[in-house]
Design an enzyme around this catalytic site. Sequence first.
Site, PDB file in Angstrom:
ATOM      1  N   SER A  26     -39.127  82.894 -80.433  1.00  0.00           N
ATOM      2  CA  SER A  26     -38.654  83.690 -81.582  1.00  0.00           C
ATOM      3  C   SER A  26     -37.144  83.875 -81.527  1.00  0.00           C
ATOM      4  O   SER A  26     -36.521  84.270 -82.508  1.00  0.00           O
ATOM      5  CB  SER A  26     -39.360  85.053 -81.604  1.00  0.00           C
ATOM      6  OG  SER A  26     -39.175  85.722 -80.379  1.00  0.00           O
ATOM      7  N   SER A 157     -34.670  79.052 -63.158  1.00  0.00           N
ATOM      8  CA  SER A 157     -33.351  79.706 -63.210  1.00  0.00           C
ATOM      9  C   SER A 157     -32.606  79.396 -61.915  1.00  0.00           C
ATOM     10  O   SER A 157     -33.238  79.165 -60.874  1.00  0.00           O
ATOM     11  CB  SER A 157     -33.534  81.218 -63.328  1.00  0.00           C
ATOM     12  OG  SER A 157     -32.324  81.885 -63.055  1.00  0.00           O
ATOM     13  N   TYR A 170     -37.595  88.643 -60.355  1.00  0.00           N
ATOM     14  CA  TYR A 170     -37.319  87.494 -61.235  1.00  0.00           C
ATOM     15  C   TYR A 170     -37.102  86.214 -60.400  1.00  0.00           C
ATOM     16  O   TYR A 170     -37.659  85.157 -60.716  1.00  0.00           O
ATOM     17  CB  TYR A 170     -36.077  87.842 -62.053  1.00  0.00           C
ATOM     18  CG  TYR A 170     -35.610  86.817 -63.052  1.00  0.00           C
ATOM     19  CD1 TYR A 170     -36.240  86.682 -64.285  1.00  0.00           C
ATOM     20  CD2 TYR A 170     -34.507  86.010 -62.782  1.00  0.00           C
ATOM     21  CE1 TYR A 170     -35.783  85.767 -65.221  1.00  0.00           C
ATOM     22  CE2 TYR A 170     -34.045  85.095 -63.714  1.00  0.00           C
ATOM     23  CZ  TYR A 170     -34.680  84.974 -64.929  1.00  0.00           C
ATOM     24  OH  TYR A 170     -34.224  84.053 -65.846  1.00  0.00           O
ATOM     25  N   ALA A 172     -38.171  85.571 -57.425  1.00  0.00           N
ATOM     26  CA  ALA A 172     -39.440  85.156 -56.806  1.00  0.00           C
ATOM     27  C   ALA A 172     -40.295  84.404 -57.818  1.00  0.00           C
ATOM     28  O   ALA A 172     -40.886  83.353 -57.508  1.00  0.00           O
ATOM     29  CB  ALA A 172     -40.188  86.376 -56.283  1.00  0.00           C
TER      30      ALA A 172
HETATM   31  P1  NAD Z   1     -34.596  85.982 -74.489  1.00  0.00           P
HETATM   32  O1  NAD Z   1     -34.883  87.350 -73.961  1.00  0.00           O
HETATM   33  O2  NAD Z   1     -33.524  85.818 -75.491  1.00  0.00           O
HETATM   34  O3  NAD Z   1     -35.928  85.308 -75.064  1.00  0.00           O
HETATM   35  C1  NAD Z   1     -37.121  85.353 -74.333  1.00  0.00           C
HETATM   36  C2  NAD Z   1     -38.257  84.862 -75.182  1.00  0.00           C
HETATM   37  O4  NAD Z   1     -39.456  84.966 -74.425  1.00  0.00           O
HETATM   38  C3  NAD Z   1     -38.454  85.676 -76.441  1.00  0.00           C
HETATM   39  O5  NAD Z   1     -38.787  84.826 -77.513  1.00  0.00           O
HETATM   40  C4  NAD Z   1     -39.636  86.582 -76.092  1.00  0.00           C
HETATM   41  O6  NAD Z   1     -40.412  86.947 -77.224  1.00  0.00           O
HETATM   42  C5  NAD Z   1     -40.428  85.675 -75.196  1.00  0.00           C
HETATM   43  N1  NAD Z   1     -41.335  86.405 -74.319  1.00  0.00           N
HETATM   44  C6  NAD Z   1     -41.029  87.337 -73.393  1.00  0.00           C
HETATM   45  N2  NAD Z   1     -42.158  87.773 -72.819  1.00  0.00           N
HETATM   46  C7  NAD Z   1     -43.181  87.119 -73.383  1.00  0.00           C
HETATM   47  C8  NAD Z   1     -44.582  87.156 -73.230  1.00  0.00           C
HETATM   48  N3  NAD Z   1     -45.178  87.971 -72.348  1.00  0.00           N
HETATM   49  N4  NAD Z   1     -45.334  86.343 -73.989  1.00  0.00           N
HETATM   50  C9  NAD Z   1     -44.756  85.516 -74.889  1.00  0.00           C
HETATM   51  N5  NAD Z   1     -43.433  85.427 -75.085  1.00  0.00           N
HETATM   52  C10 NAD Z   1     -42.668  86.243 -74.356  1.00  0.00           C
HETATM   53  O7  NAD Z   1     -34.314  85.111 -73.203  1.00  0.00           O
HETATM   54  P2  NAD Z   1     -33.619  83.672 -73.019  1.00  0.00           P
HETATM   55  O8  NAD Z   1     -32.312  83.910 -72.396  1.00  0.00           O
HETATM   56  O9  NAD Z   1     -33.725  82.861 -74.246  1.00  0.00           O
HETATM   57  O10 NAD Z   1     -34.572  83.098 -71.865  1.00  0.00           O
HETATM   58  C11 NAD Z   1     -35.506  82.051 -72.063  1.00  0.00           C
HETATM   59  C12 NAD Z   1     -35.962  81.547 -70.704  1.00  0.00           C
HETATM   60  O11 NAD Z   1     -34.833  81.059 -69.982  1.00  0.00           O
HETATM   61  C13 NAD Z   1     -36.574  82.639 -69.830  1.00  0.00           C
HETATM   62  O12 NAD Z   1     -37.638  82.103 -69.086  1.00  0.00           O
HETATM   63  C14 NAD Z   1     -35.447  83.015 -68.905  1.00  0.00           C
HETATM   64  O13 NAD Z   1     -35.896  83.548 -67.695  1.00  0.00           O
HETATM   65  C15 NAD Z   1     -34.774  81.663 -68.722  1.00  0.00           C
HETATM   66  N6  NAD Z   1     -33.391  81.752 -68.269  1.00  0.00           N
HETATM   67  C16 NAD Z   1     -32.433  82.328 -69.055  1.00  0.00           C
HETATM   68  C17 NAD Z   1     -31.121  82.385 -68.591  1.00  0.00           C
HETATM   69  C18 NAD Z   1     -30.016  82.979 -69.404  1.00  0.00           C
HETATM   70  O14 NAD Z   1     -28.873  83.042 -68.894  1.00  0.00           O
HETATM   71  N7  NAD Z   1     -30.231  83.420 -70.624  1.00  0.00           N
HETATM   72  C19 NAD Z   1     -30.806  81.864 -67.337  1.00  0.00           C
HETATM   73  C20 NAD Z   1     -31.807  81.301 -66.566  1.00  0.00           C
HETATM   74  C21 NAD Z   1     -33.103  81.230 -67.053  1.00  0.00           C
END
Ligand code: NAD
Length: 262
Positions: A26, A157, A170, A172
């Site tokens: 989303s 990550s 996170y 872990a």
């Molecule tokens: P964000 O918070 O912008 O988006 C997270 C998305 O996951 C949202 O669409 C949310 O609705 C969905 N979500 C969360 N919990 C959920 C659940 N229980 N069921 C279904 N959907 C769920 O985060 P982002 O930065 O876009 O992160 C996306 C992925 O990338 C994550 O796994 C995050 O750990 C990983 N990540 C992000 C970064 C960063 O710097 N942004 C770095 C390393 C890894």
Amino acid sequence: MTPTAPTGKIDQTPDLQPWVIVTGASRGIGQACASRLARDGYGILFTYRSRSAEAQAFVTDLKQALPGAALLAFQADVSQEAACRSAVEAGKACFGDRLWGLVNNAGINRDGLLLRMKTEDMEDVIKTDLLGPMYMIKACLPLLLRNRAGRVVNISSVSGLYGNAGQANYAAAKAGILGLTRSVAKETASRGITCNAIAPGFIQTDMTQALPEKSREAILQQIALKRFGQPDDIAAAVSFLLSADAAYITGQVLEVSGGLTM
Ligand code: NAD
């Protein structure tokens, strides 16, 4: 017929179009992935946890920008195994059996020093960030195995690779994803399925927005390319790992961090 990766042309007959599941699309990285993969020519089933209006707005906007895009939003909390199974069933009902890939993107963080971390914050992160991908892979496997081809990409990550103070829960979960990735790669290679992980560094999304300016500045100093990553940087790597060009890559972790950890 063994499915092959699509060529970038949108197939107007959804039941023949290879499709991909992207969890948590989303907003942020997931949305960039869904958008990129729709442009690559896949049908897309994307999940979101609760923000229905946001998810529907994304569908409307993308269909306007990319006429013919086949995109379906499905509400599913990935920490619930039954919801993961329902998401795959919904995709199958809409797009048919040619599931090509799964992008396990949905994730949360509940940061804090372990000494003071609430049990609830440990459990929620493990359930969403580690069990979620496991449930999703398990739900997709029957279709992927039957097709004898396919791709799984798990979003880990750099915290999972190197650890990070304040992110024990996170890190872990994200380290667990790497073990999951390699094990699934070994279990499915003989059926033509690859499973890889991407380890993003600091990407500008809602997840990183909450960090204080001082911390952001300190991180920026450590990034060799001297800019924060954008969701499209991760989507490009996901697109590659799903493509035919990545057919000989499995069980690997691709760090996409602008050189944060060199
Ligand atoms: P964000 O918070 O912008 O988006 C997270 C998305 O996951 C949202 O669409 C949310 O609705 C969905 N979500 C969360 N919990 C959920 C659940 N229980 N069921 C279904 N959907 C769920 O985060 P982002 O930065 O876009 O992160 C996306 C992925 O990338 C994550 O796994 C995050 O750990 C990983 N990540 C992000 C970064 C960063 O710097 N942004 C770095 C390393 C890894």
